[in-house]
Design a protein around this motif. Sequence first.
Motif, PDB file in Angstrom:
ATOM      1  N   LEU A   1       0.820  -1.211   0.000  1.00 22.70           N
ATOM      2  CA  LEU A   1       0.000   0.000   0.000  1.00 22.70           C
ATOM      3  C   LEU A   1       0.855   1.263   0.000  1.00 22.70           C
ATOM      4  O   LEU A   1       0.540   2.237  -0.697  1.00 22.70           O
ATOM      5  CB  LEU A   1      -0.929  -0.016   1.219  1.00 22.70           C
ATOM      6  N   GLY A   2       1.938   1.262   0.778  1.00 20.28           N
ATOM      7  CA  GLY A   2       2.800   2.439   0.845  1.00 20.28           C
ATOM      8  C   GLY A   2       3.358   2.826  -0.513  1.00 20.28           C
ATOM      9  O   GLY A   2       3.444   4.015  -0.850  1.00 20.28           O
ATOM     10  N   ALA A   3       3.729   1.829  -1.312  1.00 19.70           N
ATOM     11  CA  ALA A   3       4.270   2.102  -2.643  1.00 19.70           C
ATOM     12  C   ALA A   3       3.199   2.668  -3.565  1.00 19.70           C
ATOM     13  O   ALA A   3       3.479   3.541  -4.397  1.00 19.70           O
ATOM     14  CB  ALA A   3       4.857   0.831  -3.238  1.00 19.70           C
ATOM     15  N   VAL A   4       1.959   2.195  -3.427  1.00 17.70           N
ATOM     16  CA  VAL A   4       0.856   2.722  -4.244  1.00 17.70           C
ATOM     17  C   VAL A   4       0.678   4.209  -3.969  1.00 17.70           C
ATOM     18  O   VAL A   4       0.574   5.028  -4.899  1.00 17.70           O
ATOM     19  CB  VAL A   4      -0.454   1.961  -3.942  1.00 17.70           C
ATOM     20  N   ILE A   5       0.648   4.580  -2.691  1.00 16.75           N
ATOM     21  CA  ILE A   5       0.480   5.991  -2.317  1.00 16.75           C
ATOM     22  C   ILE A   5       1.694   6.806  -2.750  1.00 16.75           C
ATOM     23  O   ILE A   5       1.562   7.919  -3.272  1.00 16.75           O
ATOM     24  CB  ILE A   5       0.249   6.117  -0.798  1.00 16.75           C
ATOM     25  N   ALA A   6       2.903   6.248  -2.545  1.00 14.51           N
ATOM     26  CA  ALA A   6       4.125   6.963  -2.895  1.00 14.51           C
ATOM     27  C   ALA A   6       4.196   7.235  -4.393  1.00 14.51           C
ATOM     28  O   ALA A   6       4.615   8.319  -4.819  1.00 14.51           O
ATOM     29  CB  ALA A   6       5.348   6.162  -2.448  1.00 14.51           C
ATOM     30  N   LEU A   7       3.790   6.265  -5.207  1.00  9.66           N
ATOM     31  CA  LEU A   7       3.793   6.473  -6.654  1.00  9.66           C
ATOM     32  C   LEU A   7       2.795   7.551  -7.062  1.00  9.66           C
ATOM     33  O   LEU A   7       3.108   8.425  -7.875  1.00  9.66           O
ATOM     34  CB  LEU A   7       3.464   5.159  -7.364  1.00  9.66           C
ATOM     35  N   GLY A   8       1.582   7.491  -6.497  1.00  9.74           N
ATOM     36  CA  GLY A   8       0.556   8.463  -6.852  1.00  9.74           C
ATOM     37  C   GLY A   8       0.900   9.873  -6.407  1.00  9.74           C
ATOM     38  O   GLY A   8       0.868  10.823  -7.199  1.00  9.74           O
ATOM     39  N   VAL A   9       1.235  10.019  -5.122  1.00  9.61           N
ATOM     40  CA  VAL A   9       1.576  11.345  -4.589  1.00  9.61           C
ATOM     41  C   VAL A   9       2.891  11.833  -5.192  1.00  9.61           C
ATOM     42  O   VAL A   9       3.031  13.011  -5.552  1.00  9.61           O
ATOM     43  CB  VAL A   9       1.669  11.306  -3.050  1.00  9.61           C
ATOM     44  N   GLY A  10       3.863  10.922  -5.321  1.00 13.18           N
ATOM     45  CA  GLY A  10       5.168  11.298  -5.858  1.00 13.18           C
ATOM     46  C   GLY A  10       5.093  11.799  -7.283  1.00 13.18           C
ATOM     47  O   GLY A  10       5.848  12.697  -7.680  1.00 13.18           O
ATOM     48  N   THR A  11       4.199  11.226  -8.083  1.00 18.73           N
ATOM     49  CA  THR A  11       4.040  11.660  -9.465  1.00 18.73           C
ATOM     50  C   THR A  11       3.233  12.949  -9.568  1.00 18.73           C
ATOM     51  O   THR A  11       3.551  13.840 -10.354  1.00 18.73           O
ATOM     52  CB  THR A  11       3.353  10.556 -10.295  1.00 18.73           C
ATOM     53  N   THR A  12       2.175  13.067  -8.765  1.00 22.42           N
ATOM     54  CA  THR A  12       1.264  14.209  -8.869  1.00 22.42           C
ATOM     55  C   THR A  12       1.882  15.488  -8.337  1.00 22.42           C
ATOM     56  O   THR A  12       1.827  16.548  -8.988  1.00 22.42           O
ATOM     57  CB  THR A  12      -0.045  13.916  -8.105  1.00 22.42           C
ATOM     58  N   VAL A  13       2.463  15.425  -7.139  1.00 24.94           N
ATOM     59  CA  VAL A  13       3.056  16.625  -6.528  1.00 24.94           C
ATOM     60  C   VAL A  13       4.456  16.796  -7.108  1.00 24.94           C
ATOM     61  O   VAL A  13       5.444  16.299  -6.570  1.00 24.94           O
ATOM     62  CB  VAL A  13       3.118  16.496  -4.992  1.00 24.94           C
ATOM     63  N   GLY A  14       4.528  17.476  -8.241  1.00 22.03           N
ATOM     64  CA  GLY A  14       5.793  17.666  -8.928  1.00 22.03           C
ATOM     65  C   GLY A  14       6.129  19.136  -9.094  1.00 22.03           C
ATOM     66  O   GLY A  14       5.654  20.003  -8.355  1.00 22.03           O
ATOM     67  N   SER A  15       6.930  19.411 -10.109  1.00 19.33           N
ATOM     68  CA  SER A  15       7.389  20.786 -10.317  1.00 19.33           C
ATOM     69  C   SER A  15       6.250  21.724 -10.699  1.00 19.33           C
ATOM     70  O   SER A  15       6.360  22.942 -10.533  1.00 19.33           O
ATOM     71  CB  SER A  15       8.457  20.807 -11.417  1.00 19.33           C
ATOM     72  N   GLY A  16       5.134  21.179 -11.203  1.00 18.47           N
ATOM     73  CA  GLY A  16       4.035  22.020 -11.652  1.00 18.47           C
ATOM     74  C   GLY A  16       3.442  22.894 -10.571  1.00 18.47           C
ATOM     75  O   GLY A  16       3.011  24.022 -10.838  1.00 18.47           O
ATOM     76  N   ILE A  17       3.419  22.406  -9.332  1.00 23.20           N
ATOM     77  CA  ILE A  17       2.810  23.172  -8.244  1.00 23.20           C
ATOM     78  C   ILE A  17       3.575  24.461  -7.980  1.00 23.20           C
ATOM     79  O   ILE A  17       3.026  25.424  -7.432  1.00 23.20           O
ATOM     80  CB  ILE A  17       2.711  22.319  -6.953  1.00 23.20           C
ATOM     81  N   PHE A  18       4.858  24.520  -8.379  1.00 25.99           N
ATOM     82  CA  PHE A  18       5.650  25.723  -8.136  1.00 25.99           C
ATOM     83  C   PHE A  18       5.242  26.877  -9.048  1.00 25.99           C
ATOM     84  O   PHE A  18       5.604  28.013  -8.800  1.00 25.99           O
ATOM     85  CB  PHE A  18       7.146  25.414  -8.311  1.00 25.99           C
TER      86      PHE A  18
END
Length: 340
Positions: A22-39
């Motif tokens: 489960l941790g890897a599923v969340i890490a992949l999703g959050v890790g991909t979504t919260v990227g440089s774009g938010i800056f």
Amino acid sequence: MSISNPKTPEQSANELKRKLGLGAVIALGVGTTVGSGIFSSLGEVANAAGSSLFLVLAFLIGGLLQIPANFCYAELASAFPEDGGQYVYFKEAGSRPLAFLCGWISFWATDPPSISIMALAIANYLAFFIPVHGIILRLVAVAFVLIFMMMHLRSVEGGGKFQTVITALKIIPFVLIIGIGIFFIKGELFLSSAPLATVTATGFTALMAGISATTWSFDGMAAACYMSGEIREPKKNLPKGLILTAFIVLGLYVGLTVVASGLLSVDELAASEAPIALLASKIPVIGNYAGTIVAIMAVIVVVGSLSSCIMFQPRIEYAMARDGLFFKSFGKVHPKYETP
């Protein structure tokens, strides 16, 4: 129920093992979504929405709209728990041509540019601390791609653990900015800020424009679906992980926009090319170190996104090769991948 052809013993032996939880599923999703774009997206959404209130509502509604989408991905990933993501879903829908196009667009048009841009972004942010430019900067970017490629080739378990750690590290700075900044919010700035003079749309039209501008910021939540064949208990962990990912990203983005709207006027947000750095500079506790803090944040955030993309994106090509489509495009099919 899956309509895939049954696998031969040789094909089954070539399947990747289920080693991620489960941790890897969340890490992949959050890790991909919260990227440089938010800056930069805060400024873009502020410019589209035209007011502080609509800025917050745009991220809130935009995030809520992603939850039904994640439910759809959760259903598909549970029904077809194998590597390949959207390629698999097109194939199982009965359209091998669309599946082929989906995979090859990813291979030629989307994956290489996104990985390259992220690697160059890391090198550019590192230039804040180390004076690198020109060909050296590009070589540093290439080195990051090669390092993460070797790490994820060596061990999917090790890559999953690294992704979980780096995702936790990239969330912490945002949580600190939100947690500290909320004590310095100016209510009158948030509630009474006048709409941008340059915005012609008002009311519902302006809100819809703001919501549309958040789309890129929420892209990537379904990254774990590309690795469904390597997730333990996929019918349990994938739905839970995808929904938790949506709420984590939603909480981070809404918290960040609330603090930003309480410390900066909508005019400042819309005009700034680096709204996160500007926001950090307005927080008394960290204001003097805003540039350094944001540069470190950016490096960690983009490293997490780059690692995530290099981890999951090759699964599309793997799935195509497994089905014979990858080799068929060159006019021949390797015997071991021939479907019965």
